[in-house]
Structure formats: C-alpha cells, structure tokens
Design a protein around this motif. Structure first.
Motif, PDB file in Angstrom:
ATOM      1  N   GLU A  24      19.756  25.299  37.030  1.00  0.00           N
ATOM      2  CA  GLU A  24      19.805  23.921  36.853  1.00  0.00           C
ATOM      3  C   GLU A  24      21.034  23.381  37.656  1.00  0.00           C
ATOM      4  O   GLU A  24      20.907  22.215  38.047  1.00  0.00           O
ATOM      5  N   ALA A  25      22.013  23.956  37.555  1.00  0.00           N
ATOM      6  CA  ALA A  25      23.325  23.510  38.446  1.00  0.00           C
ATOM      7  C   ALA A  25      22.889  23.320  39.886  1.00  0.00           C
ATOM      8  O   ALA A  25      23.354  22.393  40.765  1.00  0.00           O
ATOM      9  N   MET A  41      21.479  20.169  44.731  1.00  0.00           N
ATOM     10  CA  MET A  41      20.376  19.638  45.709  1.00  0.00           C
ATOM     11  C   MET A  41      19.998  18.300  45.585  1.00  0.00           C
ATOM     12  O   MET A  41      19.743  17.590  46.707  1.00  0.00           O
ATOM     13  N   GLU A  42      19.934  17.617  44.359  1.00  0.00           N
ATOM     14  CA  GLU A  42      19.313  16.209  44.276  1.00  0.00           C
ATOM     15  C   GLU A  42      20.595  15.435  44.524  1.00  0.00           C
ATOM     16  O   GLU A  42      20.238  14.328  45.226  1.00  0.00           O
ATOM     17  N   GLY A  94      21.688  16.548  48.605  1.00  0.00           N
ATOM     18  CA  GLY A  94      20.517  16.868  49.429  1.00  0.00           C
ATOM     19  C   GLY A  94      20.768  18.055  50.153  1.00  0.00           C
ATOM     20  O   GLY A  94      20.380  18.295  51.517  1.00  0.00           O
ATOM     21  N   MET A  95      21.046  19.158  49.424  1.00  0.00           N
ATOM     22  CA  MET A  95      21.525  20.347  49.802  1.00  0.00           C
ATOM     23  C   MET A  95      20.178  21.283  49.828  1.00  0.00           C
ATOM     24  O   MET A  95      19.298  21.254  48.892  1.00  0.00           O
ATOM     25  N   SER A  96      20.247  22.150  50.513  1.00  0.00           N
ATOM     26  CA  SER A  96      19.176  23.296  50.323  1.00  0.00           C
ATOM     27  C   SER A  96      19.576  24.121  49.234  1.00  0.00           C
ATOM     28  O   SER A  96      20.623  24.073  48.737  1.00  0.00           O
ATOM     29  N   ARG A 131      27.223  16.351  34.682  1.00  0.00           N
ATOM     30  CA  ARG A 131      25.865  15.322  34.915  1.00  0.00           C
ATOM     31  C   ARG A 131      25.640  14.881  33.488  1.00  0.00           C
ATOM     32  O   ARG A 131      25.351  13.680  33.323  1.00  0.00           O
ATOM     33  N   ALA A 132      25.775  15.675  32.274  1.00  0.00           N
ATOM     34  CA  ALA A 132      25.196  15.018  31.068  1.00  0.00           C
ATOM     35  C   ALA A 132      26.239  13.732  30.567  1.00  0.00           C
ATOM     36  O   ALA A 132      25.901  12.789  29.923  1.00  0.00           O
ATOM     37  N   GLY A 133      27.481  13.985  30.917  1.00  0.00           N
ATOM     38  CA  GLY A 133      28.375  13.137  30.811  1.00  0.00           C
ATOM     39  C   GLY A 133      28.603  11.843  31.587  1.00  0.00           C
ATOM     40  O   GLY A 133      29.262  10.800  31.398  1.00  0.00           O
TER      41      GLY A 133
END
Length: 231
Positions: A184-185, A190-191, A194-196, A226-228
C-alpha cells in the motif's frame, strides 16, 4: 486419577487450544487448564526466558509472576536447570519445597515465602538460549506425585503442539500484514510521485536503512500521513 476421564479432558483441551484466536489466548488457556485439570494444582503459568531475561507469558492464580521474577533476578531455579539440561529431562518435580533445595537455595527460600509447597514444570520449547516452560504450583507439599506430574506432562505435550501452531499462524498473519502495508505504501509513492514499482520500493528500503527503522514501520508512517491528509 481416573485416566479415562483425563484422556477425554485432554481431547477436549486439544480442540479448545486450537480454537483460540491468538498466541496470548492460547497461553492463557494452557495456564487455566492446568489448574482445572491437574488435581491439587493451585496456580500455573508459562515462563519464557529471552536473552537471559525472565518473562511471564501467562499466569493463572497467585504466586506465579513473583516466582518467575525471583528466578529471573537470581538466575537460578528449577526452570533454569530444566532448560540447561533439556537433552536429559524435560520435566522437574519438587515434592516438598519446605525441605532444603541445595541446587538453588536462594530461590527455594523465596518460594517458601510465597507459600509454594510443591511444584512441577515441563519444558515447552527451547530455541538457541531461549526457552519456555509450563510451571504448576501447589500450596501444600506432596501434591505433585509421579501420577500428577505425568498428568501435567501430558497436558504440556498438548500445549506445546498448540503453542507451536499458534505461533506459526501468528507469524504468517504478521507476514501478510507486513506485505500488505508495504504494498500500500508503494502504491501511495507511485501515485504521488509517478514512481515505478522498483523505485518506490527502493525509497522505502533506503529510508528504513538510513533511519534504522523496520520496513513495515516506514510503510505504516506513509499510510498514516496519507490518512491524515497531504503532507
């Protein structure tokens, strides 16, 4: 002892232990069952020694935790001897704690002060220098006869199998949770950047190594951020 009845109780215990949802619940059921099923047993507990430090994994009844603490502080006692001579015998039995115990006089004195009259223990597992033992206590001397000690050994045999099974399941669940957290991390990185997939994993690994933090904990921090909300 009525061995047929005891055998039936062991069969029920085996099924009960395998139904527990965690290692801790399995340990607690083992300690409680020892008091319930072994005649004259007033208290029971599972003692582990990890890197020389005594840890009470589970206890049922008085005197257990204090007995474990004393053995750990003194570095002596029947459990320590049991582990040191595991290849020779996996069971110890102290018929009368009021009598002198020359192998561990300091522990015996403390045990008498705790009101321990007799005691038996069974080695559950050993790994490198670590070990775990099931200990049964009685306030009266003479409780743990050869017959009762055999009953304790039979119970511990079931307990060792169930404990190994529970620990394996616990390890598998932990591994699955870790893999899910890392995946998930990586997806978040990646999102967001923009990483592979390979680059995202390299970022996690580098943070882990640079800051000496477990990979799973790095992944959890990214998930928490991300949740925060965006950082």
């Amino acid at each position: 002892m009525e061995w047929q009845k005891f055998a039936e109780e062991m069969a029920v215990l085996a099924r009960t232990l395998l139904k527990q949802d965690s290692v801790q619940e399995t340990l607690d059921e083992i300690a409680a069952s020892a008091v319930k099923l072994v005649d004259g047993c007033d208290a029971a507990g599972v003692l582990a020694v990890r890197k020389g430090r005594a840890v009470t994994l589970s206890s049922y009844g008085d005197m257990v935790e204090e007995s474990d603490r004393v053995q750990g502080e003194l570095g002596e006692g029947p459990c320590f001897d049991l582990a040191r001579h595991a290849d020779e015998d996996r069971v110890f039995r102290i018929v009368d704690m009021t009598r002198p115990q020359p192998d561990w006089p300091r522990y015996a004195e403390a045990a008498r002060a705790l009101g321990i009259g007799s005691m038996t223990g069974i080695l559950l597992y050993t790994h490198d220098e670590d070990f775990g033992a099931l200990n049964l206590y009685a306030r009266r001397p003479g409780v743990f006869t050869e017959e009762n000690a055999t009953a304790g050994w039979l119970l511990a045999s079931h307990a060792a199998v169930a404990l190994a099974d529970a620990r394996t399941i616990d390890q598998l669940e932990h591994a699955l949770e870790t893999r899910h957290a890392i995946g998930e991390a990586m997806g978040i990185l990646m999102e967001r950047h923009g990483m592979s997939e390979d680059d995202a994993f390299s970022v996690l690994r580098n943070i882990s190594q640079h800051h000496n933090i477990k990979l799973r904990d790095v992944a959890q921090r990214i998930r928490d951020k991300r949740a925060g909300g965006p950082s």
